[in-house]
Design a protein around this motif. Structure first.
Motif, PDB file in Angstrom:
ATOM      1  N   THR A 287      78.986 -53.228   5.597  1.00 15.77           N
ATOM      2  CA  THR A 287      77.864 -54.067   6.041  1.00 15.77           C
ATOM      3  C   THR A 287      77.856 -54.301   7.545  1.00 15.77           C
ATOM      4  OG1 THR A 287      79.153 -56.075   5.587  1.00 15.77           O
ATOM      5  CG2 THR A 287      77.724 -55.246   3.823  1.00 15.77           C
ATOM      6  N   HIS A 288      78.976 -54.034   8.212  1.00 17.59           N
ATOM      7  CA  HIS A 288      79.062 -54.245   9.657  1.00 17.59           C
ATOM      8  C   HIS A 288      78.733 -52.976  10.444  1.00 17.59           C
ATOM      9  CE1 HIS A 288      81.541 -57.431   7.892  1.00 17.59           C
ATOM     10  NE2 HIS A 288      81.287 -58.134   8.975  1.00 17.59           N
ATOM     11  N   ALA A 289      78.440 -51.863   9.751  1.00 16.94           N
ATOM     12  CA  ALA A 289      78.325 -50.577  10.439  1.00 16.94           C
ATOM     13  C   ALA A 289      76.986 -49.890  10.215  1.00 16.94           C
ATOM     14  CB  ALA A 289      79.459 -49.663   9.986  1.00 16.94           C
ATOM     15  N   LYS A 290      75.962 -50.612   9.825  1.00 13.23           N
ATOM     16  CA  LYS A 290      74.669 -49.980   9.566  1.00 13.23           C
ATOM     17  C   LYS A 290      74.101 -49.318  10.819  1.00 13.23           C
ATOM     18  CE  LYS A 290      74.684 -51.372   5.319  1.00 13.23           C
ATOM     19  NZ  LYS A 290      74.872 -50.424   4.206  1.00 13.23           N
ATOM     20  N   HIS A 291      74.406 -49.867  11.979  1.00 17.17           N
ATOM     21  CA  HIS A 291      73.878 -49.304  13.221  1.00 17.17           C
ATOM     22  C   HIS A 291      74.439 -47.920  13.524  1.00 17.17           C
ATOM     23  CE1 HIS A 291      77.697 -51.178  14.250  1.00 17.17           C
ATOM     24  NE2 HIS A 291      77.745 -50.424  15.321  1.00 17.17           N
ATOM     25  N   LEU A 292      75.526 -47.557  12.855  1.00 14.63           N
ATOM     26  CA  LEU A 292      76.146 -46.256  13.101  1.00 14.63           C
ATOM     27  C   LEU A 292      75.402 -45.117  12.420  1.00 14.63           C
ATOM     28  CD1 LEU A 292      79.918 -47.230  12.764  1.00 14.63           C
ATOM     29  CD2 LEU A 292      78.604 -46.882  14.859  1.00 14.63           C
TER      30      LEU A 292
ATOM     31  N   LYS B  15      74.919 -62.156   9.775  1.00  9.74           N
ATOM     32  CA  LYS B  15      74.800 -62.896   8.518  1.00  9.74           C
ATOM     33  C   LYS B  15      75.627 -62.252   7.403  1.00  9.74           C
ATOM     34  CE  LYS B  15      70.277 -64.897   9.596  1.00  9.74           C
ATOM     35  NZ  LYS B  15      68.885 -65.140   9.154  1.00  9.74           N
ATOM     36  N   THR B  16      76.786 -61.732   7.793  1.00 11.20           N
ATOM     37  CA  THR B  16      77.691 -61.165   6.799  1.00 11.20           C
ATOM     38  C   THR B  16      78.546 -62.283   6.203  1.00 11.20           C
ATOM     39  OG1 THR B  16      79.340 -60.689   8.503  1.00 11.20           O
ATOM     40  CG2 THR B  16      77.779 -58.944   7.976  1.00 11.20           C
ATOM     41  N   ASN B  17      79.038 -62.080   4.992  1.00  8.82           N
ATOM     42  CA  ASN B  17      79.862 -63.107   4.339  1.00  8.82           C
ATOM     43  C   ASN B  17      81.284 -62.613   4.090  1.00  8.82           C
ATOM     44  OD1 ASN B  17      79.280 -61.251   2.380  1.00  8.82           O
ATOM     45  ND2 ASN B  17      78.645 -62.719   0.826  1.00  8.82           N
ATOM     46  N   GLY B  18      81.783 -61.821   5.000  1.00  3.29           N
ATOM     47  CA  GLY B  18      83.153 -61.331   4.893  1.00  3.29           C
ATOM     48  C   GLY B  18      83.262 -59.962   5.526  1.00  3.29           C
ATOM     49  N   LYS B  19      84.450 -59.652   5.991  1.00  9.01           N
ATOM     50  CA  LYS B  19      84.665 -58.379   6.670  1.00  9.01           C
ATOM     51  C   LYS B  19      84.836 -57.233   5.686  1.00  9.01           C
ATOM     52  CE  LYS B  19      85.480 -55.861  10.385  1.00  9.01           C
ATOM     53  NZ  LYS B  19      84.428 -55.588  11.375  1.00  9.01           N
ATOM     54  N   ILE B  20      85.392 -57.522   4.507  1.00 11.13           N
ATOM     55  CA  ILE B  20      85.687 -56.470   3.536  1.00 11.13           C
ATOM     56  C   ILE B  20      84.562 -56.392   2.514  1.00 11.13           C
ATOM     57  CG2 ILE B  20      87.401 -55.600   1.892  1.00 11.13           C
ATOM     58  CD1 ILE B  20      89.456 -57.434   3.288  1.00 11.13           C
ATOM     59  N   THR B  21      84.014 -55.210   2.309  1.00 10.23           N
ATOM     60  CA  THR B  21      82.903 -55.029   1.368  1.00 10.23           C
ATOM     61  C   THR B  21      83.330 -55.387  -0.050  1.00 10.23           C
ATOM     62  OG1 THR B  21      82.025 -53.229   2.727  1.00 10.23           O
ATOM     63  CG2 THR B  21      81.252 -53.361   0.450  1.00 10.23           C
TER      64      THR B  21
END
Length: 390
Positions: free
Chosen positions: A244-249, A259-265
């Motif tokens: 969820t943190h890498a969509k821009h890639l 607006k993420t709710n954690g680093k680990i999917t």
């Protein structure tokens, strides 16, 4: 270092929740995921603070809380312990029920435990830039007490110095969840008397994880489907696409995620794709992960567009993955005609271009021998013979 205006020692409550098993957890599991898990647990402890405690510092696996002046009552202190304990274990239970990663850190997280050291004494406080730094013998006492002879896995230790400071502590035998045991520790500065209680009776108060309703609208229908072959293993493709943190890639026109709710999917991961930086930017929830060796499926619910994106990854070779993106949306006949005439072509180009960008990113990682930063492990790591014998 700048001394505060009043650096004289003051009566201060020292309150330390400590995550037990942290060192073994970090040494024996994946460092990155263990750090994320510990960070979320420490944040849960801080969020559970109802005594107006101040955070002095985070000490790796513990939070050093303090409160100056007002003597803590037995009722409020034990209530604070119970709230932090239940919040901590509720977070662990929820994570365990939602996790999809099979790395050692994620699997073993539920073995972490919590203990509390609570002391009351004279503390000096110095201001170091924006942080308050505690000093004094009683701070050393509190830290020394973290090493003791208590056999319980989870407990709260309360020094007699606190019990004697406030008259309400004579009630502890009647208000605590069990009768306290008495202990005594010998340290380099002398003997310290304390009482302690097991936290095991509080387990009954830990709420079970809420089961989210992840059912899609049955009236949704397919409005488009785009497919491509990615020149990378299915494990790598999943790691990138689910992050969820890498969509821009890989997703066209996405600048970043928030607006993420954690680093680990995990099941229930949320994120917003920042595109136009307005209320129309997609806000998504990832859910319904179905994972086998050669086939992975899940759904990204777009709450803004009121649509579902079904993602399917299929292993078609050692380093080849077929990806399919299918969009579902509820449409009436007029809306469907308008969509097919004016919008569908643009959306097909958007998703096709994103898959081309995904292939380029994954191939770049493969060429350079790098992993994607998320590091989701789909199958438990195979232990070496030496690890199995330990």
């Amino acid at each position: 270092m700048k001394l505060s205006n009043d650096s004289t020692a003051q009566p201060t409550l020292i309150f330390i929740p400590d995550i037990s098993g942290f060192t073994k957890f970090v040494h024996e599991t994946e460092i990155s995921h263990s750090e994320h898990i510990i960070k979320e647990l420490l944040e849960a402890l801080i969020d559970a603070n109802e005594m107006e405690l101040q955070v002095s510092e985070i000490e790796g696996d513990a939070v050093l809380f303090y409160r100056i002046g007002k003597k803590p009552t037995a009722v409020e202190t034990l209530a604070q312990v119970q709230r932090m304990y239940t919040k901590f274990h509720a977070s662990l239970r929820k994570y365990d029920s939602q996790r999809i990663c099979q790395c050692g850190a994620c699997i073993k997280a539920n073995s972490l435990a919590l203990k509390f050291i609570i002391h009351y004494g004279n503390i000096s406080i110095n201001q170091v830039k924006s942080s308050s730094k505690l000093f004094g013998k009683d701070l050393i006492v509190a830290h020394r007490l973290m090493k003791n002879d208590i056999s319980f896995k989870e407990y709260v230790l309360i020094t007699h110095q606190l019990l004697n400071a406030c008259s309400t502590w004579i009630e502890i035998d009647h208000i605590a969840w069990e009768k306290p045991s008495q202990g005594n520790g010998s340290y380099d500065f002398g003997d310290i008397k304390y009482c302690y209680l097991s936290l095991a009776p509080l387990e009954a108060h830990i709420p079970q994880p809420t089961i989210e309703n992840y059912t899609s609208d049955p009236k949704m229908s397919k409005i488009l489907s785009v497919e491509s072959v990615i020149n990378a293993p299915i494990e790598l493709v999943f790691d990138v696409v689910s992050d969820t943190h890498a969509k821009h890639l890989w997703v066209l026109h996405v600048k970043a995620s928030d607006k993420t709710n954690g680093k680990i999917t995990k099941n229930g991961s949320t994120h917003r794709c920042i595109m136009n930086e307005d209320e129309n930017d997609p806000f998504l929830t990832s859910l319904n992960f179905e994972i086998t060796k050669d086939l992975i499926t899940w759904t990204d619910i777009n709450h803004i567009a009121k649509s579902d994106l079904l993602i399917t990854l299929r292993r078609i070779g050692n380093r080849l993955t077929r990806i399919n993106l299918t969009v579902l949306q509820r449409q009436n006949p007029i809306k469907k005609i308008f969509y097919n005439l004016f919008k569908k072509k643009g959306f097909v180009q958007f998703y096709s271009g994103s898959l081309t960008k995904l292939n380029e990113y994954c191939q770049g990682l493969e060429r350079e021998g790098r992993r994607h930063s998320s590091g989701i492990l789909l199958e438990p790591a195979i232990k070496t013979s030496s690890e199995q014998n330990n």
